[in-house]
Design an enzyme around this catalytic site. Structure first.
Site, PDB file in Angstrom:
ATOM      1  N   LEU A  46       1.066  -1.219   0.202  1.00 43.10           N
ATOM      2  CA  LEU A  46      -0.005   0.009   0.226  1.00 43.10           C
ATOM      3  C   LEU A  46       0.818   1.652  -0.010  1.00 43.10           C
ATOM      4  CD1 LEU A  46      -2.648  -1.299   2.752  1.00 43.10           C
ATOM      5  CD2 LEU A  46      -3.280  -0.301   0.614  1.00 43.10           C
ATOM      6  N   GLY A  47       1.893   0.921   0.674  1.00 40.06           N
ATOM      7  CA  GLY A  47       2.855   2.591   0.432  1.00 40.06           C
ATOM      8  C   GLY A  47       4.592   2.247   1.540  1.00 40.06           C
ATOM      9  N   GLN A  48       5.278   2.336   1.176  1.00 36.81           N
ATOM     10  CA  GLN A  48       6.991   2.676   1.643  1.00 36.81           C
ATOM     11  C   GLN A  48       6.507   3.978   2.158  1.00 36.81           C
ATOM     12  OE1 GLN A  48       8.425   0.226  -0.786  1.00 36.81           O
ATOM     13  NE2 GLN A  48       9.031  -0.632   0.290  1.00 36.81           N
ATOM     14  N   GLY A  50       9.033   5.972   6.203  1.00 35.92           N
ATOM     15  CA  GLY A  50      10.352   5.744   7.087  1.00 35.92           C
ATOM     16  C   GLY A  50      10.641   4.339   7.883  1.00 35.92           C
ATOM     17  N   GLN A  51       9.721   4.156   8.202  1.00 35.22           N
ATOM     18  CA  GLN A  51       9.630   3.034   9.343  1.00 35.22           C
ATOM     19  C   GLN A  51       9.528   1.488   8.389  1.00 35.22           C
ATOM     20  OE1 GLN A  51       7.530   3.444  12.797  1.00 35.22           O
ATOM     21  NE2 GLN A  51       8.498   3.964  13.714  1.00 35.22           N
ATOM     22  N   GLY A  52       9.024   1.488   7.586  1.00 38.30           N
ATOM     23  CA  GLY A  52       8.787   0.210   6.558  1.00 38.30           C
ATOM     24  C   GLY A  52       7.926  -0.074   5.341  1.00 38.30           C
ATOM     25  N   VAL A  54       4.034  -1.099   4.408  1.00 35.24           N
ATOM     26  CA  VAL A  54       2.314  -1.003   4.452  1.00 35.24           C
ATOM     27  C   VAL A  54       1.986  -2.414   3.756  1.00 35.24           C
ATOM     28  CG1 VAL A  54       0.276  -0.491   5.327  1.00 35.24           C
ATOM     29  CG2 VAL A  54       2.342   0.917   5.829  1.00 35.24           C
ATOM     30  N   LYS A  68       1.748  -3.413   8.995  1.00 37.67           N
ATOM     31  CA  LYS A  68       2.995  -2.597   8.620  1.00 37.67           C
ATOM     32  C   LYS A  68       4.333  -2.980   8.951  1.00 37.67           C
ATOM     33  CE  LYS A  68       3.795   2.067   9.944  1.00 37.67           C
ATOM     34  NZ  LYS A  68       4.055   3.279  11.070  1.00 37.67           N
ATOM     35  N   ASP A 165       4.472  13.956  14.081  1.00 37.08           N
ATOM     36  CA  ASP A 165       5.097  13.583  12.669  1.00 37.08           C
ATOM     37  C   ASP A 165       3.695  14.030  11.783  1.00 37.08           C
ATOM     38  OD1 ASP A 165       6.644  14.153  10.925  1.00 37.08           O
ATOM     39  OD2 ASP A 165       6.736  11.803  10.883  1.00 37.08           O
TER      40      ASP A 165
HETATM   41  N1  LIG Z   1      -4.170   1.955   8.170  1.00 40.41           N
HETATM   42  C1  LIG Z   1      -3.851   1.992   6.692  1.00 40.41           C
HETATM   43  N2  LIG Z   1      -4.677   1.942   5.801  1.00 40.41           N
HETATM   44  C2  LIG Z   1      -4.224   1.989   4.769  1.00 40.41           C
HETATM   45  N3  LIG Z   1      -2.967   2.804   4.075  1.00 40.41           N
HETATM   46  C3  LIG Z   1      -2.075   2.511   4.630  1.00 40.41           C
HETATM   47  C4  LIG Z   1      -2.271   2.346   6.224  1.00 40.41           C
HETATM   48  N4  LIG Z   1      -1.216   2.538   6.801  1.00 40.41           N
HETATM   49  C5  LIG Z   1      -0.436   3.232   5.963  1.00 40.41           C
HETATM   50  N5  LIG Z   1      -1.095   2.914   4.977  1.00 40.41           N
HETATM   51  C6  LIG Z   1      -0.137   3.550   3.783  1.00 40.41           C
HETATM   52  O1  LIG Z   1       0.727   3.153   3.752  1.00 40.41           O
HETATM   53  C7  LIG Z   1       2.090   4.509   3.756  1.00 40.41           C
HETATM   54  C8  LIG Z   1       3.349   4.446   4.742  1.00 40.41           C
HETATM   55  O2  LIG Z   1       2.058   4.084   6.261  1.00 40.41           O
HETATM   56  P1  LIG Z   1       3.187   5.317   7.305  1.00 40.41           P
HETATM   57  O3  LIG Z   1       3.580   6.473   7.303  1.00 40.41           O
HETATM   58  O4  LIG Z   1       2.566   4.369   8.852  1.00 40.41           O
HETATM   59  O5  LIG Z   1       4.105   4.468   7.112  1.00 40.41           O
HETATM   60  P2  LIG Z   1       5.784   4.851   8.313  1.00 40.41           P
HETATM   61  O6  LIG Z   1       7.038   4.238   7.854  1.00 40.41           O
HETATM   62  O7  LIG Z   1       5.801   4.831   9.508  1.00 40.41           O
HETATM   63  O8  LIG Z   1       6.321   6.220   6.939  1.00 40.41           O
HETATM   64  P3  LIG Z   1       6.651   7.533   7.770  1.00 40.41           P
HETATM   65  O9  LIG Z   1       8.003   7.672   6.840  1.00 40.41           O
HETATM   66  O10 LIG Z   1       5.869   9.282   7.653  1.00 40.41           O
HETATM   67  O11 LIG Z   1       7.516   7.347   8.756  1.00 40.41           O
HETATM   68  C9  LIG Z   1       0.807   5.688   3.755  1.00 40.41           C
HETATM   69  O12 LIG Z   1       1.512   6.602   3.411  1.00 40.41           O
HETATM   70  C10 LIG Z   1      -0.291   4.839   3.362  1.00 40.41           C
HETATM   71  O13 LIG Z   1      -0.500   4.568   2.361  1.00 40.41           O
END
Ligand SMILES: Nc1ncnc2c1ncn2[C@@H]1O[C@H](COP(=O)(O)OP(=O)(O)OP(=O)(O)O)[C@@H](O)[C@H]1O
Length: 357
Positions: A46-48, A50-52, A54, A68, A165
């Site tokens: 679904l997305g990427q 900084g932490q990993g 999803v 995640k 954040d």
């Molecule tokens: N509950 C969710 N439902 C649908 N998509 C999600 C959900 N949580 C995260 N995503 C998708 O995954 C992407 C990355 O999630 P998230 O920002 O939580 O990750 P992160 O690695 O913590 O990012 P950051 O770089 O902001 O720390 C989001 O931009 C979104 O597109």
């Protein structure tokens, strides 16, 4: 072995101390999650961040989830994962993404959330999702929802929680385009971190409170600053940081600074998104929201409004719009349902209150 290494003991300790809402956190086993995500198949990403990464998944009972998966393993990142579980387990708000549980018995820890289907606010603002463009009403509604969730986190929860954040990429939109704040990996609750002092500055360039950057002292007003950046994004449709075109070296422009300077030079309306200009019933509406954003972006945290004040400013604009629509429908002879909450708002009364926002 993985459970221990992934902070399972830390989580167990928090569970037994009562800091984690046991009813809300399910400890998933690795088989369940592998099955749900089709073994972390690439087409489920679904997305990427900084932490990993999803992934989208479906549990055996049919519920759709977002999983995640951390990209570490760096010990210092483990606390971020456990932190997110602990914080989210205690939050119950319709505009905050719900955590369902976690899995710590895999090589890297996994967090399981409710699935939010409509992408991130930043994708809409930057036009990456073309089939749906955000109306001025929807932008006001999203801003009010995010402000409501932050106000709850800062004051109404059993103890203050700072997100740390806030940015449009961390605001997800559900099936009705309602806002859900996500990504609590770096958030802190006061009960966990009594000092509010951090050695490493967390946050995202362009959205980060400059006062926090200088002092390392995070306050609720640092979240207010980041919210101000989101408000400016909603008003202008611009990115928090953008590369300066034509410059030889890599030069970046901060939207917050650009916005403040433009307001000082009476250039606000050159910056406002075309759709907002078209749909706002009066310039006063835009002015009230811009004034709120400017106050949120004040260099001095003490001079920024609380999230509660921000909500009343945004609600004043929404009520004035509702009142106007009702009046229009009335004059056109269309039946409308009397809405007592609207009151007698008109552009003049909004102008009168605009000075206080
Ligand atoms: N509950 C969710 N439902 C649908 N998509 C999600 C959900 N949580 C995260 N995503 C998708 O995954 C992407 C990355 O999630 P998230 O920002 O939580 O990750 P992160 O690695 O913590 O990012 P950051 O770089 O902001 O720390 C989001 O931009 C979104 O597109």
């Amino acid at each position: 072995m993985f459970f221990k290494r992934n902070g399972g003991l830390l989580l167990e300790q928090q569970l037994s101390s009562g800091e984690v809402n046991v009813d809300k956190i399910k400890l998933f086993n690795s088989k369940e999650i592998k099955k749900a995500t089709n073994n972390f198949s690439i087409d489920r990403i679904l997305g990427q961040g900084g932490q990993g990464t999803v992934y989208k998944g479906m549990l055996a009972d049919g519920r759709i989830v977002a999983v995640k998966k951390s990209k570490m393993v760096d010990e210092s990142m483990l606390s971020g994962f456990i932190n997110e579980v602990v914080i989210l387990s205690q939050i119950n708000h319709r505009n905050v993404v719900q955590i369902m549980g976690c899995c710590l018995e895999t090589q890297v820890p996994l967090l399981v959330y409710e699935f939010i289907p409509n992408g991130t606010l930043s994708q809409y603002i930057q036009g990456q999702i073309e089939e749906f463009s955000l109306t001025w009403d929807r932008r006001l509604q999203i801003a009010t929802e995010v402000a409501g969730a932050l106000s709850y986190l800062h004051g109404a929860a059993s103890f203050p929680i700072y997100h740390r954040d806030i940015k449009s990429a961390n605001i997800l939109l559900d099936e009705k385009y309602r806002a859900k704040i996500a990504d609590f990996g770096t958030s802190r609750s006061i009960s966990i971190d009594q000092t509010h002092l951090t050695t490493r500055v967390h946050g995202t360039f362009g959205c980060l409170d400059p006062e926090y950057f200088r002092s390392s002292q995070f306050t609720e007003k640092s979240d207010v600053y980041s919210f101000g950046v989101v408000l400016v994004e909603l008003l202008t449709g611009l990115k928090p940081v953008s590369a300066v075109t034509g410059s030889q070296e890599e030069e970046y422009r901060s939207l917050a600074t650009y916005f403040i300077t433009s307001m000082q030079e009476d250039g606000l309306f050159n910056l406002v998104d075309a759709r907002v200009l078209e749909e706002a019933a009066s310039e006063t509406e835009i002015q009230v929201v811009a004034n709120l954003a400017r106050r949120c972006l004040n260099m001095n945290g003490r001079d920024r409004p609380t999230m509660r004040e921000v909500i009343s400013g945004l609600e004043a604009v929404q009520m004035s719009r509702k009142s106007l629509i009702s009046a229009q429908q009335n004059s056109e002879g269309i039946d409308f349902v009397e809405d007592d909450s609207v009151g007698n708002w008109d552009v003049e009364s909004l102008s009168e209150v605009s000075a206080s926002y």
